[in-house]
Structure formats: structure tokens, C-alpha cells
Scaffold this motif. Sequence first.
Motif, PDB file in Angstrom:
ATOM      1  N   GLY A 189      -1.852   1.375  -4.068  1.00 54.14           N
ATOM      2  CA  GLY A 189      -2.782   0.907  -3.037  1.00 54.14           C
ATOM      3  C   GLY A 189      -3.605   2.029  -2.428  1.00 54.14           C
ATOM      4  N   PRO A 190      -2.969   3.132  -2.014  1.00 52.95           N
ATOM      5  CA  PRO A 190      -3.756   4.234  -1.443  1.00 52.95           C
ATOM      6  C   PRO A 190      -4.801   4.808  -2.393  1.00 52.95           C
ATOM      7  CG  PRO A 190      -1.483   4.443  -0.757  1.00 52.95           C
ATOM      8  CD  PRO A 190      -1.521   3.306  -1.747  1.00 52.95           C
ATOM      9  N   PHE A 191      -4.520   4.867  -3.702  1.00 56.76           N
ATOM     10  CA  PHE A 191      -5.532   5.354  -4.632  1.00 56.76           C
ATOM     11  C   PHE A 191      -6.706   4.374  -4.700  1.00 56.76           C
ATOM     12  CE2 PHE A 191      -7.570   6.317  -8.654  1.00 56.76           C
ATOM     13  CZ  PHE A 191      -7.504   7.698  -8.735  1.00 56.76           C
ATOM     14  N   ALA A 192      -6.403   3.072  -4.653  1.00 54.63           N
ATOM     15  CA  ALA A 192      -7.470   2.063  -4.646  1.00 54.63           C
ATOM     16  C   ALA A 192      -8.341   2.202  -3.404  1.00 54.63           C
ATOM     17  CB  ALA A 192      -6.866   0.660  -4.717  1.00 54.63           C
ATOM     18  N   SER A 193      -7.716   2.330  -2.242  1.00 53.55           N
ATOM     19  CA  SER A 193      -8.502   2.417  -1.009  1.00 53.55           C
ATOM     20  C   SER A 193      -9.205   3.762  -0.876  1.00 53.55           C
ATOM     21  CB  SER A 193      -7.633   2.118   0.225  1.00 53.55           C
ATOM     22  OG  SER A 193      -6.546   3.006   0.323  1.00 53.55           O
ATOM     23  N   LEU A 194      -8.679   4.801  -1.550  1.00 50.59           N
ATOM     24  CA  LEU A 194      -9.395   6.080  -1.596  1.00 50.59           C
ATOM     25  C   LEU A 194     -10.747   5.896  -2.278  1.00 50.59           C
ATOM     26  CD1 LEU A 194      -9.732   9.202  -1.553  1.00 50.59           C
ATOM     27  CD2 LEU A 194      -8.411   9.244  -3.689  1.00 50.59           C
ATOM     28  N   LEU A 195     -10.755   5.229  -3.425  1.00 49.51           N
ATOM     29  CA  LEU A 195     -12.017   4.983  -4.119  1.00 49.51           C
ATOM     30  C   LEU A 195     -12.974   4.193  -3.243  1.00 49.51           C
ATOM     31  CD1 LEU A 195     -10.720   4.073  -7.701  1.00 49.51           C
ATOM     32  CD2 LEU A 195     -11.864   6.184  -7.011  1.00 49.51           C
ATOM     33  N   LEU A 196     -12.452   3.182  -2.570  1.00 48.03           N
ATOM     34  CA  LEU A 196     -13.298   2.349  -1.709  1.00 48.03           C
ATOM     35  C   LEU A 196     -13.857   3.160  -0.551  1.00 48.03           C
ATOM     36  CD1 LEU A 196     -10.924  -0.736  -1.707  1.00 48.03           C
ATOM     37  CD2 LEU A 196     -13.140  -0.609  -2.863  1.00 48.03           C
ATOM     38  N   ALA A 197     -13.015   3.994   0.060  1.00 46.03           N
ATOM     39  CA  ALA A 197     -13.468   4.822   1.182  1.00 46.03           C
ATOM     40  C   ALA A 197     -14.491   5.850   0.726  1.00 46.03           C
ATOM     41  CB  ALA A 197     -12.272   5.515   1.837  1.00 46.03           C
ATOM     42  N   ASP A 198     -14.265   6.456  -0.452  1.00 44.73           N
ATOM     43  CA  ASP A 198     -15.225   7.420  -0.981  1.00 44.73           C
ATOM     44  C   ASP A 198     -16.588   6.779  -1.199  1.00 44.73           C
ATOM     45  OD1 ASP A 198     -13.551   9.599  -0.984  1.00 44.73           O
ATOM     46  OD2 ASP A 198     -13.056   9.493  -3.115  1.00 44.73           O
ATOM     47  N   MET A 199     -16.588   5.498  -1.551  1.00 40.88           N
ATOM     48  CA  MET A 199     -17.848   4.798  -1.793  1.00 40.88           C
ATOM     49  C   MET A 199     -18.423   4.163  -0.538  1.00 40.88           C
ATOM     50  SD  MET A 199     -17.403   3.188  -5.644  1.00 40.88           S
ATOM     51  CE  MET A 199     -15.754   2.511  -5.466  1.00 40.88           C
ATOM     52  N   GLY A 200     -17.879   4.533   0.614  1.00 31.21           N
ATOM     53  CA  GLY A 200     -18.490   4.160   1.879  1.00 31.21           C
ATOM     54  C   GLY A 200     -17.797   3.087   2.671  1.00 31.21           C
ATOM     55  N   ALA A 201     -16.780   2.427   2.115  1.00 36.69           N
ATOM     56  CA  ALA A 201     -16.077   1.390   2.867  1.00 36.69           C
ATOM     57  C   ALA A 201     -15.346   2.008   4.059  1.00 36.69           C
ATOM     58  CB  ALA A 201     -15.089   0.664   1.968  1.00 36.69           C
ATOM     59  N   GLU A 202     -15.243   1.247   5.139  1.00 37.29           N
ATOM     60  CA  GLU A 202     -14.444   1.682   6.284  1.00 37.29           C
ATOM     61  C   GLU A 202     -13.022   1.203   6.064  1.00 37.29           C
ATOM     62  OE1 GLU A 202     -13.970   0.977  11.082  1.00 37.29           O
ATOM     63  OE2 GLU A 202     -15.965   0.795  10.187  1.00 37.29           O
ATOM     64  N   VAL A 203     -12.103   2.143   5.882  1.00 38.67           N
ATOM     65  CA  VAL A 203     -10.712   1.814   5.603  1.00 38.67           C
ATOM     66  C   VAL A 203      -9.856   2.208   6.805  1.00 38.67           C
ATOM     67  CG1 VAL A 203      -8.725   2.252   4.113  1.00 38.67           C
ATOM     68  CG2 VAL A 203     -11.020   2.090   3.120  1.00 38.67           C
ATOM     69  N   LEU A 204      -9.106   1.237   7.315  1.00 40.73           N
ATOM     70  CA  LEU A 204      -8.148   1.491   8.387  1.00 40.73           C
ATOM     71  C   LEU A 204      -6.754   1.324   7.802  1.00 40.73           C
ATOM     72  CD1 LEU A 204      -7.284   2.011  11.301  1.00 40.73           C
ATOM     73  CD2 LEU A 204      -7.612  -0.444  11.743  1.00 40.73           C
ATOM     74  N   ARG A 205      -6.024   2.405   7.717  1.00 40.44           N
ATOM     75  CA  ARG A 205      -4.685   2.385   7.129  1.00 40.44           C
ATOM     76  C   ARG A 205      -3.664   2.080   8.215  1.00 40.44           C
ATOM     77  NH1 ARG A 205      -0.923   6.587   4.660  1.00 40.44           N
ATOM     78  NH2 ARG A 205       0.124   5.377   3.047  1.00 40.44           N
ATOM     79  N   VAL A 206      -2.863   1.037   7.999  1.00 36.70           N
ATOM     80  CA  VAL A 206      -1.848   0.610   8.958  1.00 36.70           C
ATOM     81  C   VAL A 206      -0.484   0.979   8.403  1.00 36.70           C
ATOM     82  CG1 VAL A 206      -0.863  -1.319  10.230  1.00 36.70           C
ATOM     83  CG2 VAL A 206      -3.319  -1.284   9.734  1.00 36.70           C
ATOM     84  N   GLU A 207       0.232   1.834   9.131  1.00 38.12           N
ATOM     85  CA  GLU A 207       1.546   2.297   8.696  1.00 38.12           C
ATOM     86  C   GLU A 207       2.613   1.940   9.719  1.00 38.12           C
ATOM     87  OE1 GLU A 207       1.778   6.346   6.722  1.00 38.12           O
ATOM     88  OE2 GLU A 207      -0.106   6.542   7.818  1.00 38.12           O
ATOM     89  N   SER A 208       3.846   1.906   9.241  1.00 41.78           N
ATOM     90  CA  SER A 208       4.980   1.716  10.143  1.00 41.78           C
ATOM     91  C   SER A 208       5.259   3.017  10.887  1.00 41.78           C
ATOM     92  CB  SER A 208       6.219   1.316   9.339  1.00 41.78           C
ATOM     93  OG  SER A 208       7.385   1.416  10.140  1.00 41.78           O
ATOM     94  N   PRO A 209       5.512   2.962  12.203  1.00 39.32           N
ATOM     95  CA  PRO A 209       5.849   4.188  12.937  1.00 39.32           C
ATOM     96  C   PRO A 209       7.264   4.667  12.666  1.00 39.32           C
ATOM     97  CG  PRO A 209       5.891   2.305  14.412  1.00 39.32           C
ATOM     98  CD  PRO A 209       5.384   1.795  13.090  1.00 39.32           C
ATOM     99  N   SER A 210       8.098   3.817  12.024  1.00 45.54           N
ATOM    100  CA  SER A 210       9.502   4.177  11.826  1.00 45.54           C
ATOM    101  C   SER A 210       9.893   4.321  10.356  1.00 45.54           C
ATOM    102  CB  SER A 210      10.412   3.131  12.481  1.00 45.54           C
ATOM    103  OG  SER A 210      10.156   1.833  11.955  1.00 45.54           O
ATOM    104  N   ARG A 211       9.096   3.778   9.442  1.00 44.05           N
ATOM    105  CA  ARG A 211       9.406   3.863   8.014  1.00 44.05           C
ATOM    106  C   ARG A 211       8.309   4.673   7.333  1.00 44.05           C
ATOM    107  NH1 ARG A 211      10.589  -1.242   3.923  1.00 44.05           N
ATOM    108  NH2 ARG A 211      11.241   0.003   2.122  1.00 44.05           N
ATOM    109  N   MET A 212       8.598   5.946   7.087  1.00 44.46           N
ATOM    110  CA  MET A 212       7.568   6.877   6.615  1.00 44.46           C
ATOM    111  C   MET A 212       7.132   6.583   5.188  1.00 44.46           C
ATOM    112  SD  MET A 212       7.820  11.026   6.200  1.00 44.46           S
ATOM    113  CE  MET A 212       8.075  11.308   7.936  1.00 44.46           C
ATOM    114  N   ASP A 213       5.839   6.690   4.958  1.00 40.84           N
ATOM    115  CA  ASP A 213       5.312   6.714   3.602  1.00 40.84           C
ATOM    116  C   ASP A 213       5.778   8.028   2.973  1.00 40.84           C
ATOM    117  OD1 ASP A 213       3.888   6.782   1.260  1.00 40.84           O
ATOM    118  OD2 ASP A 213       1.906   6.667   2.179  1.00 40.84           O
TER     119      ASP A 213
END
Length: 393
Positions: A19-43
Motif C-alpha cells: 500500500g505505501p508504495f502505491a500511495s508513494l506513486l500517487l503522491a509523487d504524481m500530485g495526489a494529496e495523501v493523508l496516511r493514517v496510522e495506529s498510535p500503538s501498533r507501529m508500522d
Amino acid sequence: MNGPLSTLKILDFSTLLPGPFASLLLADMGAEVLRVESPSRMDLVRVLPPHDGGVSASHAYLNRNKRGMALDLKQAAAVAVVKQLVSEYDIVLEQFRPGVMDKLGVGYAALSAINPRLIYVSITGYGQTGPYKDRAGHDINYLALSGIASYTGRRDSGPLPLGIQAADIAGGSLHGVIGLLAAVIQRQATGLGQQVDISMTDCAFGLHGLAGAGYLAAGVEPELENQALNGGSFYDYYRSRDGRWFAVGSLEPAFMQLLCAAIERPELASRGLSQRPEDQQALKAQIQLEFEKRDFADWRERFAALDACVEPMLSLAEAVEHPQLQARGLVTQVPRGDHPPQAQIACPIKFSAGLPAPRHIGAALGAHTEEVLRELGYAAEQIAQLRADKVVA
């Protein structure tokens, strides 16, 4: 410069690589990406070595150009924030097992009821249906079950782990972007969104290409080193005298003639046309004998002047310095606050109108939480209460 996808706003709930690689491509091409993470379960990518200035290089790369928000989706107040966000961020990207987002109250049914234009991309190992839908897996498992590993490797040593995560990236990330953009185009015509179901195993199976067509239509089973492009022909790697390697792809007769002239065995050229496996193996042995007579530097200089589909196998460090890759601008310098910029792989897709310059490396956990909440209309005291209740971080 905004980029071709500047009208898209994406909520990204994914972790690790696909997923992060997919959204990286989208963000690089100008999309506004807001990444939502758990505060207790680390990526876990946040702690994946190597590190640069205390930050995982992989995390800094995969999450560049994205804002970050930390929400505990097990709390009702966090779910309420997500439901507010989807009125504006009308594309969701998630990577949980089937049913997890539904249990949290932020599945496709719940969110599309709020915004019927919602596009909801779900990337999983085995898809939203089928007997394996709840089964755990990794890239190597998807490649094994899809059949790709069965003819990728050598007869004497068996299948081999690939150097990249082909099912994760080519299967999950790239097909996820394709599905997302296709749904956006359809939404422009209908006004409605939909869920996009991306199975990394399905998409890896779809990569069989030529071998898959040959088996399904003609019953020819691909096996280790029995295809023209998997080591069953002279199309292969050859070792030089000093232990380096060259990739020989001289399939067409004109290229084969150049190859054989370069290795000073012009009489071998006609043998490249034979379809008999034993002839191909004998030809490979003769080509290998010639490559072992010269060092890497000698062969590299000789083939650099020939358009014969023969290239040196480069290390990553050498590839970075290759004039073709440098001319294409495949390394970019990404800002990282008060520190010097970080070198990263650039977006490989080129547009005549250009792309926006990289804005920043991957953000710290919850770096933009307060900023996003303020945009939603939350007052300072409300944000403070959410922090106190550990709804956000």
C-alpha cells in the motif's frame, strides 16, 4: 506545478510495502495523501534498517510527500474523525485482512453510505473472497501459490527468492494504482465510487504473461529452465573470467550475429534458431566458454559499442552511476527539515508537463494530526481532549 493527480485526495491506512508504495506513486504524481496510522501498533518499516540520521531509509522513501495522522481506530471518536474525512478524502487505500475495517466501523459499506463517491481500494494477500481470504502470507508465498516460482530458478538448485518483492509491488502496489485510477475514471462518468479488490496472489498470477498463455491455450507447462526466457535458451547470464556477469538477450538473428562476432565465434549464430533444448544447452556452453576468456572490463568495453542486446549486470551502486539512469533523473534529493536533503529513487514516470518537486521525506508518527483536525474544524480544547483520551497522537 501540481501534477496530473492533484485533484485526488487519498486516505491511506496501509503499512509495510504494498500500500505505501502505491500511495508513494500517487503522491509523487500530485495526489494529496493523508496516511493514517495506529498510535500503538507501529508500522515495522519505521524501524527497518538501514537508518539515515535516525530515520529508516525505507520509511523516509515510501512515505515521502504524504501527511501523517495517528488515530486509534478502536475508539469511537477516531472513527468519527475518519467519517468526517471521507467527505473530502474520497479515496481510501487499506491493507488489512478482509473484515477488519468493517469491525472497526470504517469498512466500505459504512463509509460509502456517507459518501457514495467513495473509492475504496483493498490490497490483501488473497482477496476479499475465497477459502484463503483470511490466511496470512508474504511475497514468497504469493509467488509460490501463483505458480511463478515453479519456473523461476535453476534445475540443479530449484526456485530462488527474488531480489525484489514482485508480488507485493508488481502485484499489489501497481495493480492497486491501476484499479484506483480506473475507478476514478468511471466515477467521472457515473458519479459513483466502488470497492476495488486487489489480491496480490491474483495479480501475481496475472503476470504469467507468455507462459500462462502457452499453458492455458496449448497445454505447455512452464518448468525450470524449459522456456526461452527462463534459462531454457541462450537468453541468459554469462560469467566473465573475473567472476562478473553479462546479460545476453540477443534473440533476433541480427543481434545474435553481433554477439557471436563479438565473442569471435561467428559460426554459432545459426545455432541460435534451433528450438531443440539440447542444442540450446550446447550453445550456452559454448558462449560461456568464450565469456570466461576475458575480464568484465574487456567485455563491457567491447559490448558498449555494439547494439547487440548484451549488457553488464551492475550492482545497485553501479546502476546509480550509469549514464542512462543519470540522464533520466532517477535519483532525486528530498528535503528533510533542518537536515541536508536525502537521496532517494525518483518517480520513474515522466510527463511532458513535469511533476512537482519532492516536498519532504516520510513524516514522524502523527506529525500532521493537529493540522488535519484543525482543517476539520476541531477547536484547540477538543484536540487536547482527544490527545488526553489517547484517541490521537
